[in-house]
Design a protein around this motif. Structure first.
Motif, PDB file in Angstrom:
ATOM      1  N   GLY A 158     -10.451   2.521   2.510  1.00  0.00           N
ATOM      2  CA  GLY A 158     -11.215   1.275   2.491  1.00  0.00           C
ATOM      3  C   GLY A 158     -10.768   0.271   1.456  1.00  0.00           C
ATOM      4  O   GLY A 158     -11.271  -0.854   1.421  1.00  0.00           O
ATOM      5  N   LEU A 159      -9.812   0.641   0.599  1.00  0.00           N
ATOM      6  CA  LEU A 159      -9.288  -0.288  -0.406  1.00  0.00           C
ATOM      7  C   LEU A 159      -8.063  -1.011   0.143  1.00  0.00           C
ATOM      8  O   LEU A 159      -7.418  -0.540   1.073  1.00  0.00           O
ATOM      9  CB  LEU A 159      -8.897   0.470  -1.681  1.00  0.00           C
ATOM     10  CG  LEU A 159      -9.971   0.609  -2.757  1.00  0.00           C
ATOM     11  CD1 LEU A 159     -11.094   1.498  -2.265  1.00  0.00           C
ATOM     12  CD2 LEU A 159      -9.378   1.156  -4.042  1.00  0.00           C
ATOM     13  N   PRO A 160      -7.698  -2.145  -0.454  1.00  0.00           N
ATOM     14  CA  PRO A 160      -6.438  -2.789  -0.067  1.00  0.00           C
ATOM     15  C   PRO A 160      -5.255  -2.039  -0.651  1.00  0.00           C
ATOM     16  O   PRO A 160      -5.373  -1.374  -1.687  1.00  0.00           O
ATOM     17  CB  PRO A 160      -6.555  -4.189  -0.684  1.00  0.00           C
ATOM     18  CG  PRO A 160      -7.465  -4.004  -1.854  1.00  0.00           C
ATOM     19  CD  PRO A 160      -8.446  -2.937  -1.462  1.00  0.00           C
ATOM     20  N   LEU A 161      -4.115  -2.102   0.026  1.00  0.00           N
ATOM     21  CA  LEU A 161      -2.864  -1.631  -0.551  1.00  0.00           C
ATOM     22  C   LEU A 161      -2.349  -2.670  -1.549  1.00  0.00           C
ATOM     23  O   LEU A 161      -2.532  -3.871  -1.354  1.00  0.00           O
ATOM     24  CB  LEU A 161      -1.808  -1.451   0.539  1.00  0.00           C
ATOM     25  CG  LEU A 161      -1.706  -0.112   1.266  1.00  0.00           C
ATOM     26  CD1 LEU A 161      -0.717  -0.230   2.421  1.00  0.00           C
ATOM     27  CD2 LEU A 161      -1.293   1.020   0.326  1.00  0.00           C
ATOM     28  N   HIS A 162      -1.716  -2.202  -2.608  1.00  0.00           N
ATOM     29  CA  HIS A 162      -1.023  -3.118  -3.506  1.00  0.00           C
ATOM     30  C   HIS A 162       0.091  -3.796  -2.722  1.00  0.00           C
ATOM     31  O   HIS A 162       0.693  -3.217  -1.814  1.00  0.00           O
ATOM     32  CB  HIS A 162      -0.447  -2.345  -4.694  1.00  0.00           C
ATOM     33  CG  HIS A 162       0.263  -3.187  -5.677  1.00  0.00           C
ATOM     34  ND1 HIS A 162       1.631  -3.414  -5.625  1.00  0.00           N
ATOM     35  CD2 HIS A 162      -0.191  -3.886  -6.756  1.00  0.00           C
ATOM     36  CE1 HIS A 162       1.976  -4.202  -6.622  1.00  0.00           C
ATOM     37  NE2 HIS A 162       0.897  -4.501  -7.341  1.00  0.00           N
ATOM     38  N   ALA A 163       0.395  -5.055  -3.056  1.00  0.00           N
ATOM     39  CA  ALA A 163       1.390  -5.833  -2.309  1.00  0.00           C
ATOM     40  C   ALA A 163       2.748  -5.128  -2.251  1.00  0.00           C
ATOM     41  O   ALA A 163       3.418  -5.122  -1.212  1.00  0.00           O
ATOM     42  CB  ALA A 163       1.536  -7.221  -2.933  1.00  0.00           C
ATOM     43  N   GLY A 164       3.170  -4.529  -3.351  1.00  0.00           N
ATOM     44  CA  GLY A 164       4.450  -3.826  -3.366  1.00  0.00           C
ATOM     45  C   GLY A 164       4.440  -2.597  -2.497  1.00  0.00           C
ATOM     46  O   GLY A 164       5.428  -2.288  -1.811  1.00  0.00           O
ATOM     47  N   ALA A 165       3.313  -1.865  -2.498  1.00  0.00           N
ATOM     48  CA  ALA A 165       3.180  -0.685  -1.650  1.00  0.00           C
ATOM     49  C   ALA A 165       3.203  -1.074  -0.178  1.00  0.00           C
ATOM     50  O   ALA A 165       3.867  -0.431   0.644  1.00  0.00           O
ATOM     51  CB  ALA A 165       1.890   0.047  -1.984  1.00  0.00           C
ATOM     52  N   GLN A 166       2.485  -2.138   0.151  1.00  0.00           N
ATOM     53  CA  GLN A 166       2.459  -2.582   1.545  1.00  0.00           C
ATOM     54  C   GLN A 166       3.845  -2.985   2.017  1.00  0.00           C
ATOM     55  O   GLN A 166       4.250  -2.649   3.133  1.00  0.00           O
ATOM     56  CB  GLN A 166       1.487  -3.750   1.722  1.00  0.00           C
ATOM     57  CG  GLN A 166       1.399  -4.214   3.172  1.00  0.00           C
ATOM     58  CD  GLN A 166       0.173  -5.045   3.449  1.00  0.00           C
ATOM     59  OE1 GLN A 166      -0.826  -4.964   2.746  1.00  0.00           O
ATOM     60  NE2 GLN A 166       0.234  -5.842   4.495  1.00  0.00           N
ATOM     61  N   ARG A 167       4.599  -3.669   1.168  1.00  0.00           N
ATOM     62  CA  ARG A 167       5.957  -4.062   1.538  1.00  0.00           C
ATOM     63  C   ARG A 167       6.821  -2.829   1.813  1.00  0.00           C
ATOM     64  O   ARG A 167       7.576  -2.789   2.789  1.00  0.00           O
ATOM     65  CB  ARG A 167       6.579  -4.921   0.428  1.00  0.00           C
ATOM     66  CG  ARG A 167       8.052  -5.261   0.653  1.00  0.00           C
ATOM     67  CD  ARG A 167       8.468  -6.479  -0.148  1.00  0.00           C
ATOM     68  NE  ARG A 167       8.388  -6.296  -1.578  1.00  0.00           N
ATOM     69  CZ  ARG A 167       9.404  -5.869  -2.344  1.00  0.00           C
ATOM     70  NH1 ARG A 167      10.569  -5.559  -1.774  1.00  0.00           N
ATOM     71  NH2 ARG A 167       9.264  -5.760  -3.642  1.00  0.00           N
ATOM     72  N   TYR A 168       6.687  -1.820   0.967  1.00  0.00           N
ATOM     73  CA  TYR A 168       7.491  -0.611   1.169  1.00  0.00           C
ATOM     74  C   TYR A 168       7.124   0.080   2.483  1.00  0.00           C
ATOM     75  O   TYR A 168       8.015   0.422   3.278  1.00  0.00           O
ATOM     76  CB  TYR A 168       7.313   0.372   0.005  1.00  0.00           C
ATOM     77  CG  TYR A 168       8.020   1.676   0.291  1.00  0.00           C
ATOM     78  CD1 TYR A 168       9.400   1.786   0.139  1.00  0.00           C
ATOM     79  CD2 TYR A 168       7.316   2.777   0.776  1.00  0.00           C
ATOM     80  CE1 TYR A 168      10.061   2.959   0.451  1.00  0.00           C
ATOM     81  CE2 TYR A 168       7.973   3.958   1.086  1.00  0.00           C
ATOM     82  CZ  TYR A 168       9.350   4.046   0.925  1.00  0.00           C
ATOM     83  OH  TYR A 168      10.003   5.209   1.254  1.00  0.00           O
ATOM     84  N   PHE A 169       5.834   0.300   2.721  1.00  0.00           N
ATOM     85  CA  PHE A 169       5.422   1.008   3.935  1.00  0.00           C
ATOM     86  C   PHE A 169       5.793   0.217   5.196  1.00  0.00           C
ATOM     87  O   PHE A 169       6.188   0.805   6.207  1.00  0.00           O
ATOM     88  CB  PHE A 169       3.925   1.308   3.903  1.00  0.00           C
ATOM     89  CG  PHE A 169       3.545   2.422   2.967  1.00  0.00           C
ATOM     90  CD1 PHE A 169       4.078   3.694   3.120  1.00  0.00           C
ATOM     91  CD2 PHE A 169       2.646   2.202   1.921  1.00  0.00           C
ATOM     92  CE1 PHE A 169       3.733   4.721   2.249  1.00  0.00           C
ATOM     93  CE2 PHE A 169       2.291   3.232   1.049  1.00  0.00           C
ATOM     94  CZ  PHE A 169       2.838   4.497   1.212  1.00  0.00           C
ATOM     95  N   GLU A 170       5.682  -1.097   5.136  1.00  0.00           N
ATOM     96  CA  GLU A 170       6.069  -1.919   6.287  1.00  0.00           C
ATOM     97  C   GLU A 170       7.563  -1.819   6.562  1.00  0.00           C
ATOM     98  O   GLU A 170       8.000  -1.800   7.717  1.00  0.00           O
ATOM     99  CB  GLU A 170       5.644  -3.379   6.068  1.00  0.00           C
ATOM    100  CG  GLU A 170       4.149  -3.585   6.220  1.00  0.00           C
ATOM    101  CD  GLU A 170       3.705  -5.009   5.929  1.00  0.00           C
ATOM    102  OE1 GLU A 170       4.509  -5.775   5.349  1.00  0.00           O
ATOM    103  OE2 GLU A 170       2.559  -5.363   6.294  1.00  0.00           O
TER     104      GLU A 170
END
Length: 333
Positions: free
Chosen positions: A315-327
């Motif tokens: 339910g929390l947001p991903l950190h921007a850097g984490a989201q970039r990596y997973f994407e």
């Protein structure tokens, strides 16, 4: 005049020495995940009590990041999730291990964090805890609903176990503490003794599986784990209940548990604030995900870690850097 020149020369030499020392304190430069040169980044990592899973995880992750990247990580022993939230807000740590639902309470400014909303986001999920709903095998209770009006050990008041118990029992089953069941605020060892003394009907243990205390209890007398209906997650309109996941505990994990048991479960995370540099966040996640064999040696709980598990957020947001990596790895959100 000569004395004045000596004083000036000494002063200039001192300034040069201080300047050299200051330059050295920034650390050497190494490449980050994008191939760019980056100076050493110092991070304080809040974990949990010495010897616990969070602390062990922190030592393992901190060692990995310090050895493999431009980061220098200092691991701090803390009282775990709630204290880590407040340390993060105060700027005393940059990253932290935290558990659901404390993470979500802090992010929403709810319950213990009312009027104290925390800027917290997820770098990656480390592992999931199954919710063990324990009864003795010879008891008449076959479902969680059967425990209405009974006595349940829910963990010490204010603990992570207690927070999970409330989210589980009230959020998923509508069972309100003190109304639909009597709560006993016992730790795991005390719960085992209460079972032996016959003073509780059930206990909720929010912990990794298998767990030594449950093994000890089952060695005294066979136990059962009450099964979970996964449809309750989708049916609930409770924000905490909606962020449970499921996990199966294999048959034979505990004495008396003869079948695979589907349990509710929740994540445990490495978190930070949204202000952490995006590239640093990216490189933390990238380094961990590219070293899963190593992570599996840190603790058995990490043997399930994968890209798909790692991007869960409770339910929390991903950190921007984490989201970039997973994407970049093909995952969508």
């Amino acid at each position: 005049m000569k004395r004045s020149k000596k004083v000036i020369s000494l002063f200039l030499a001192t300034l040069m020495l201080l300047s050299l020392c200051a330059c050295g304190s920034t650390g050497s430069t190494t490449e980050n995940g994008s191939g760019d040169k980056q100076q050493t980044t110092y991070l304080s990592f809040g974990t949990g009590t010495t010897g616990g899973v969070f602390y062990t995880a922190g030592i393992g992750i901190g060692t990995l990041l310090t050895d493999k990247t431009y980061m220098n990580v200092t691991v701090e022993a803390t009282k775990a999730s709630a204290e880590n939230c407040n340390l993060l807000k105060a700027g005393n740590i940059e990253i932290a291990t935290m558990s659901f639902p404390t993470t979500l309470q802090a992010y929403l400014g709810d319950m213990a964090f009312k009027d104290n909303k925390i800027d917290v986001c997820v770098l990656f999920q480390m592992y999931a805890n199954p919710v063990h709903m324990i009864v003795m095998k010879d008891s008449p209770y076959q479902s969680v609903e059967d425990l209405r009006g009974k006595t349940i050990s829910v963990g010490q008041a204010g603990s992570g176990n207690y927070n999970v118990a409330v989210a589980f029992l009230e959020g998923l089953y509508g069972m309100v503490e003190g109304v639909d069941y009597k709560a006993e605020y016992l730790n795991y060892t005390e719960s085992v003794e209460a079972f032996k003394n016959g003073t509780i009907d059930a206990a909720l243990f929010d912990t990794v599986s298998p767990h030594a205390t449950i093994i000890d209890l089952a060695s005294w007398k066979p136990i059962r784990l009450l099964p979970f209906d996964a449809s309750l997650i989708e049916q609930s309109d409770n924000v905490y209940a909606q962020n449970f996941i499921t996990m199966t505990i294999p048959a034979g994990t505990y004495n008396g548990q003869d079948e695979d048991i589907l349990c509710a479960a929740h994540g445990n995370y490495v978190t930070t604030s949204s202000t952490l540099d995006e590239q640093v966040g990216y490189d933390i996640v990238k380094t961990v995900m590219e070293n899963l064999d190593y992570m599996a040696t840190v603790h058995d709980a990490f043997k399930r870690l994968s890209l798909e598990e790692g991007c869960q957020t409770g339910g929390l947001p991903l950190h921007a850097g984490a989201q970039r990596y997973f994407e970049e790895q093909g995952l969508t959100f």
